[in-house]
Design an enzyme around this catalytic site. Sequence first.
Site, PDB file in Angstrom:
ATOM      1  N   SER A 106       0.929  -1.136  -0.030  1.00  0.00           N
ATOM      2  CA  SER A 106      -0.037  -0.087   0.127  1.00  0.00           C
ATOM      3  C   SER A 106       0.739   1.357   0.106  1.00  0.00           C
ATOM      4  O   SER A 106       0.199   2.363  -0.192  1.00  0.00           O
ATOM      5  CB  SER A 106      -1.011  -0.065   1.245  1.00  0.00           C
TER       6      SER A 106
ATOM      7  N   LYS B 162       1.292   4.455   7.038  1.00  0.00           N
ATOM      8  CA  LYS B 162       0.599   5.188   6.123  1.00  0.00           C
ATOM      9  C   LYS B 162       1.146   6.756   6.147  1.00  0.00           C
ATOM     10  O   LYS B 162       1.896   7.158   7.226  1.00  0.00           O
ATOM     11  CB  LYS B 162      -0.870   5.646   6.157  1.00  0.00           C
TER      12      LYS B 162
END
Length: 316
Positions: free
Chosen positions: A112, A190
């Site tokens: 991701s 993230k």
Amino acid sequence: MTKENSDSRFLDETRRLTKDLDERLGRAKRAPEDGRKAIESALNELRKSLREDEISSVREKRQKVENLAETHLLPYEKSATREYFEAIGIAILAALFLRAFAIEAFKIPSGSMKPTLLVGDHLFVTKFSYGIRLPFADKYLVEFSRPERGEIVVFNFPVQEATKHIQMQPAAKRACIDSRSLKEEKDIIKRIVAVEGDTLEIRKGTLVVNSEPLKRVFLAKEPTGNYLTPYENLEREKLDEHTYTVRFVSPVEENFGPVKIAPGHVFVMGDNRNQSLDSRCWGQVPISHIKGRALVLWLSLGEDGVRWERFGKLIK
């Protein structure tokens, strides 16, 4: 064995004894000062006799030193086993302290964050970037600063808030995450794209923060080898003081928001923009859940082995 050889061996053993007693004095820190001084004085006399090779004097002074050591030193010195376990204990406590308050290792489990971070990357996370957290608690004891846009952070997945957020979404949007994932208290990595008070939206795939579209520069378009998503685009994006590369697989003209970032929260996204499960799906992240900021890669393992070119790379 001749007497000459026997005396020579005795003198060598005595020299080793003096060195051993010096080390024992260093370990027996609780021994009374008067006893330590008596042993040191006797050792000096013994060394003098050794230098002069006076065997009878050496025997006499060695016996005196051994008697003093047994009386004033032995009851206060640590055994080798005790020293060994104490050293291990100190090392374990130091490691636990570092893990709780300073630095923690993290392994990238998914794609991701491509191309910034790859599956198999191992990195260090600085846990004191924003303050000192209470171990095993989502609370800062002391805060130094607030998370900023563009920073890559590791955080504990906010199970309760994410569950409430998903439940409030239309049925079509709830499918973005498996219900089992909402029960996993795991660490996630993230990039922060908006902080408390910001307004964020996505217009045709472009991030817009506080009505300002983020600037992107095209870098490359490459085939993926997958007929379902045949191409990937790499683009350079700038957010405040951070410049980094984002990845789009067969770019989708995504629209999202606008949303207002709540007090004490941040909005996070993966650099692999349309292949990342992030705040667009399960909502904003409480700052109290942030464990630290990603700092540096210390190991990277790919399918073909170690990716040496990534070793020591600072994470931006």
